[in-house]
Design a protein around this motif. Sequence first.
Motif, PDB file in Angstrom:
ATOM      1  N   ALA A 197      -0.085   8.096  -5.344  1.00  9.57           N
ATOM      2  CA  ALA A 197       0.847   7.508  -6.313  1.00  9.57           C
ATOM      3  C   ALA A 197       1.990   6.807  -5.604  1.00  9.57           C
ATOM      4  N   ALA A 198       2.428   5.695  -6.147  1.00  6.83           N
ATOM      5  CA  ALA A 198       3.606   4.991  -5.621  1.00  6.83           C
ATOM      6  C   ALA A 198       4.820   5.892  -5.780  1.00  6.83           C
ATOM      7  N   ASN A 199       5.770   5.753  -4.853  1.00 10.19           N
ATOM      8  CA  ASN A 199       6.913   6.667  -4.881  1.00 10.19           C
ATOM      9  C   ASN A 199       8.272   5.978  -4.859  1.00 10.19           C
ATOM     10  N   SER A 200       8.302   4.657  -5.024  1.00 15.37           N
ATOM     11  CA  SER A 200       9.596   3.980  -5.001  1.00 15.37           C
ATOM     12  C   SER A 200       9.930   3.268  -6.305  1.00 15.37           C
ATOM     13  N   THR A 201       8.941   2.691  -6.971  1.00 15.81           N
ATOM     14  CA  THR A 201       9.174   2.011  -8.249  1.00 15.81           C
ATOM     15  C   THR A 201       8.013   2.260  -9.199  1.00 15.81           C
ATOM     16  N   VAL A 202       8.280   2.090 -10.480  1.00 12.84           N
ATOM     17  CA  VAL A 202       7.233   2.102 -11.497  1.00 12.84           C
ATOM     18  C   VAL A 202       7.361   0.816 -12.308  1.00 12.84           C
ATOM     19  N   THR A 203       6.293   0.464 -12.975  1.00 10.07           N
ATOM     20  CA  THR A 203       6.326  -0.678 -13.885  1.00 10.07           C
ATOM     21  C   THR A 203       6.499  -0.161 -15.308  1.00 10.07           C
ATOM     22  N   VAL A 204       7.506  -0.673 -15.985  1.00  8.47           N
ATOM     23  CA  VAL A 204       7.750  -0.303 -17.381  1.00  8.47           C
ATOM     24  C   VAL A 204       7.413  -1.490 -18.265  1.00  8.47           C
ATOM     25  N   ILE A 205       6.520  -1.281 -19.206  1.00 12.45           N
ATOM     26  CA  ILE A 205       6.202  -2.310 -20.201  1.00 12.45           C
ATOM     27  C   ILE A 205       6.929  -1.901 -21.479  1.00 12.45           C
ATOM     28  N   GLN A 206       7.981  -2.638 -21.798  1.00 10.72           N
ATOM     29  CA  GLN A 206       8.762  -2.327 -22.979  1.00 10.72           C
ATOM     30  C   GLN A 206       7.939  -2.646 -24.239  1.00 10.72           C
ATOM     31  N   HIS A 241      -5.873   1.752   1.507  1.00 10.50           N
ATOM     32  CA  HIS A 241      -6.407   0.823   0.515  1.00 10.50           C
ATOM     33  C   HIS A 241      -5.267  -0.010  -0.065  1.00 10.50           C
ATOM     34  N   ASP A 242      -5.543  -1.271  -0.297  1.00 11.94           N
ATOM     35  CA  ASP A 242      -4.559  -2.154  -0.908  1.00 11.94           C
ATOM     36  C   ASP A 242      -4.807  -2.201  -2.408  1.00 11.94           C
ATOM     37  N   TYR A 243      -3.965  -1.521  -3.155  1.00  9.59           N
ATOM     38  CA  TYR A 243      -4.131  -1.450  -4.596  1.00  9.59           C
ATOM     39  C   TYR A 243      -3.208  -2.429  -5.324  1.00  9.59           C
ATOM     40  N   SER A 244      -2.599  -3.349  -4.611  1.00 10.72           N
ATOM     41  CA  SER A 244      -1.632  -4.244  -5.254  1.00 10.72           C
ATOM     42  C   SER A 244      -2.285  -5.085  -6.348  1.00 10.72           C
ATOM     43  N   ASP A 245      -3.476  -5.621  -6.081  1.00 15.10           N
ATOM     44  CA  ASP A 245      -4.168  -6.419  -7.099  1.00 15.10           C
ATOM     45  C   ASP A 245      -4.555  -5.553  -8.298  1.00 15.10           C
ATOM     46  N   LEU A 246      -4.993  -4.335  -8.024  1.00  8.83           N
ATOM     47  CA  LEU A 246      -5.368  -3.424  -9.107  1.00  8.83           C
ATOM     48  C   LEU A 246      -4.147  -3.082  -9.959  1.00  8.83           C
ATOM     49  N   ASN A 247      -3.032  -2.777  -9.312  1.00  5.14           N
ATOM     50  CA  ASN A 247      -1.811  -2.449 -10.057  1.00  5.14           C
ATOM     51  C   ASN A 247      -1.371  -3.612 -10.935  1.00  5.14           C
ATOM     52  N   HIS A 248      -1.478  -4.814 -10.395  1.00  3.05           N
ATOM     53  CA  HIS A 248      -1.103  -5.995 -11.182  1.00  3.05           C
ATOM     54  C   HIS A 248      -2.042  -6.164 -12.373  1.00  3.05           C
ATOM     55  N   ALA A 249      -3.331  -5.950 -12.143  1.00  2.00           N
ATOM     56  CA  ALA A 249      -4.309  -6.125 -13.223  1.00  2.00           C
ATOM     57  C   ALA A 249      -4.084  -5.094 -14.331  1.00  2.00           C
TER      58      ALA A 249
END
Length: 259
Positions: A197-206, A241-249
């Motif tokens: 799990a990421a440990n510095s920021t989360v994405t919030v969808i209002q 593993h680079d999950y940046s594309d997955l997180n964006h998707a």
Amino acid sequence: MFSFTFPATIRYRRYCVLTSLCLLVSMPTTAQSLITLNANGHSAAAVSLQYAEPVRLAHVISDSLKQRTMTETPYWLGSSLSTTTEPQTKSVLIKQLTQLSQQHRDDASASESFANTAQWLQQHIKTQRLPVTIDIDKARLNKKDNPLLSGNYQLLLANRPTSVTIIGAIEKPLSIKWQPRIAAKDYLDHVMPIDIAANSTVTVIQPDGVMQQHPIAYWNNNHNDIAPGAIIYLGYQSLFHDYSDLNHAISSMLINRTL
């Protein structure tokens, strides 16, 4: 947010509202605009609003309010206009998450997280949300918030929710009671993040579909309000593993959730 318009190609100036009571007004056989309406939130049966020509959003919202039986004002922040079809990339994302679940069979928590995220998206993302503000006052006052609609849409006049949803790099998605002045980091105290799990920021969808980055680490902690009905997405992060594309998707797909 952007507005969109379609040229008016039909001369008729009449519209028809079809409800379960079968209230009919004379109109051409083929409607130019068909709005599937949930005037009382998703809990109530939908009705259809049919218009013989392209119609402004403000007009549709006004007609929709007449169909609403709830005494409370709609939760405008969570109300939405959507297409009638699923996002084109949904099936590809579900397949990718399913494959990741299978690939991580040696890590039960990660495997279950990917599988449960895929299942949640499959169940809750049904249409593609359009970047249009749903608010009768804004639609009447601002041209950009009052686009001309032509075609098939779904309109939801939401009720104010009482929870927020946490999804992503946790064992399974979870709904937690919303509280005022509570930040993302505080909500995450109620869940157990998995090892990747990421440990510095989360994405919030209002609730209005606006995507924000909220800090959760001790070194970047800064309070940001979270509205009722928001989604907190805890991204996947790994050294291998680079999950940046997955997180964006995933976060981009979550914008399409409607209340």
